[in-house]
Design a protein around this motif. Sequence first.
Motif, PDB file in Angstrom:
ATOM      1  N   ILE A  26     -15.090 -26.824  -9.148  1.00  0.00           N
ATOM      2  CA  ILE A  26     -15.129 -25.741 -10.128  1.00  0.00           C
ATOM      3  C   ILE A  26     -16.477 -25.731 -10.863  1.00  0.00           C
ATOM      4  N   ASN A  43     -19.147 -22.685 -10.924  1.00  0.00           N
ATOM      5  CA  ASN A  43     -19.617 -22.123 -12.196  1.00  0.00           C
ATOM      6  C   ASN A  43     -21.142 -22.133 -12.271  1.00  0.00           C
ATOM      7  N   GLN A  92      -8.672 -23.318  -9.793  1.00  0.00           N
ATOM      8  CA  GLN A  92      -7.975 -23.601 -11.047  1.00  0.00           C
ATOM      9  C   GLN A  92      -6.470 -23.684 -10.832  1.00  0.00           C
ATOM     10  N   VAL A  93      -5.953 -22.830  -9.919  1.00  0.00           N
ATOM     11  CA  VAL A  93      -4.528 -22.914  -9.569  1.00  0.00           C
ATOM     12  C   VAL A  93      -4.231 -24.247  -8.902  1.00  0.00           C
ATOM     13  N   GLU A 101      -4.277 -26.968 -11.488  1.00  0.00           N
ATOM     14  CA  GLU A 101      -3.057 -26.967 -12.299  1.00  0.00           C
ATOM     15  C   GLU A 101      -1.907 -27.659 -11.563  1.00  0.00           C
ATOM     16  N   HIS A 122     -16.016 -15.874  -8.511  1.00  0.00           N
ATOM     17  CA  HIS A 122     -14.954 -15.921  -9.511  1.00  0.00           C
ATOM     18  C   HIS A 122     -13.581 -16.088  -8.843  1.00  0.00           C
ATOM     19  N   TYR A 123     -13.387 -15.452  -7.702  1.00  0.00           N
ATOM     20  CA  TYR A 123     -12.127 -15.607  -6.975  1.00  0.00           C
ATOM     21  C   TYR A 123     -11.938 -17.068  -6.544  1.00  0.00           C
ATOM     22  N   GLN A 124     -13.024 -17.682  -6.085  1.00  0.00           N
ATOM     23  CA  GLN A 124     -12.932 -19.072  -5.645  1.00  0.00           C
ATOM     24  C   GLN A 124     -12.617 -19.992  -6.822  1.00  0.00           C
ATOM     25  N   VAL A 125     -13.207 -19.707  -7.962  1.00  0.00           N
ATOM     26  CA  VAL A 125     -12.922 -20.513  -9.149  1.00  0.00           C
ATOM     27  C   VAL A 125     -11.458 -20.362  -9.549  1.00  0.00           C
ATOM     28  N   GLU A 126     -10.951 -19.128  -9.493  1.00  0.00           N
ATOM     29  CA  GLU A 126      -9.557 -18.884  -9.854  1.00  0.00           C
ATOM     30  C   GLU A 126      -8.607 -19.650  -8.935  1.00  0.00           C
ATOM     31  N   ALA A 127      -8.926 -19.656  -7.633  1.00  0.00           N
ATOM     32  CA  ALA A 127      -8.074 -20.378  -6.683  1.00  0.00           C
ATOM     33  C   ALA A 127      -8.108 -21.879  -6.949  1.00  0.00           C
TER      34      ALA A 127
END
Length: 349
Positions: free
Chosen positions: A153, A157, A112-113, A116, A105-110
């Motif tokens: 991503i 997932n 996504q940043v 963006e 989940h941390y890797q996905v969050e990074a």
Amino acid sequence: MKRAFIFIALLATIGLTAAKLLNNKEKTEAKVYRPDPDQRIGVKTATVEKRNLSQESGFLGSFSPNRQAQISPLAGGQLVRLLIQEGQYVQAGQLVAKLDDEQLHYQVEALQVTLEGYQNDLRRYEVLVKGDAVAAVNLERTALNIRATQAQIKQLNKQIQNTNVTAPFSGIITEKLVEKGSVVSIGTPIAEITDIAVLKLVVDVPEKSINHFHPGQSIAVKTDVYPDHNFAGKVSLISSKGDAAHNYPVEIMVQNSKNNPLRAGMYGSVTNSNQVKGEGLSVPRQAIIGSAKNPQLFVIENGKAILKDVSVGTTNNEYYEITKGLKEGDKVVTSGQINLQNGTAVLAQ
């Protein structure tokens, strides 16, 4: 004179010897067995009659699960949740265990940043390219970065999804192989699931009875656990290869019952009725001699045993059906055939 006496003595000796030999020959010939042409061999007989040769044959086997499999994760990591116990019933797709997915989940969050940021750059480049302020290649490079990040991503997932361990089909957890907190790798079995909603009963059927079964045939199944209850079974498979004893495995699917629940490993039996249409000429099994491909028997005709070829049909534990070679009322030998040859005079008992 002396020579004549010797000659006479020699003749006398030869004569005595010849007489002795002749006497011994007569004694020897007297001891030789000569069969009495009028002697009859005693035998037991039976009459060829029409009989109903219907027979019920029982076959015993054991129940096995319709499906049985080990539940294994598609990812590796630490088990943070284990939601099953032995004996528990689970539905197909139900969550049975959960692996630690925090780092994913941390890797996905990074990502996504990062995504963006690329999307913001893309919007700026679109404006600048229209005014010829920057080269179009920057716009293309940013678009490719966005697609690559989106793919990463999706991949993460999918890995997060694989940390959910689910039941492949509905069934009972028959064995739990790990505990919460264990570290497992991809493919490590964590539990065993068994589906007994439908059971398989496998019985070994001998060669002579295998043609009485056919795929899709409905057949009643019984078990000693519920002697007064018949389970509905259906033949699903007949093996095309027998074992060394010429037995063929027949698989019968049986729907389990809530009121009379069956368990894997229990014994079950089926009874197959071999019905002969009407009546057929038959003889006792003891009358048949010869081979299975060339059955023969002795028929009594005019006081003699006549060897005849016959064709046999259905059999049961006591009689053979005769389809060719005999007629009703014939007398056949059932005991004493070892002493007979074709044409031997017999005394029927």
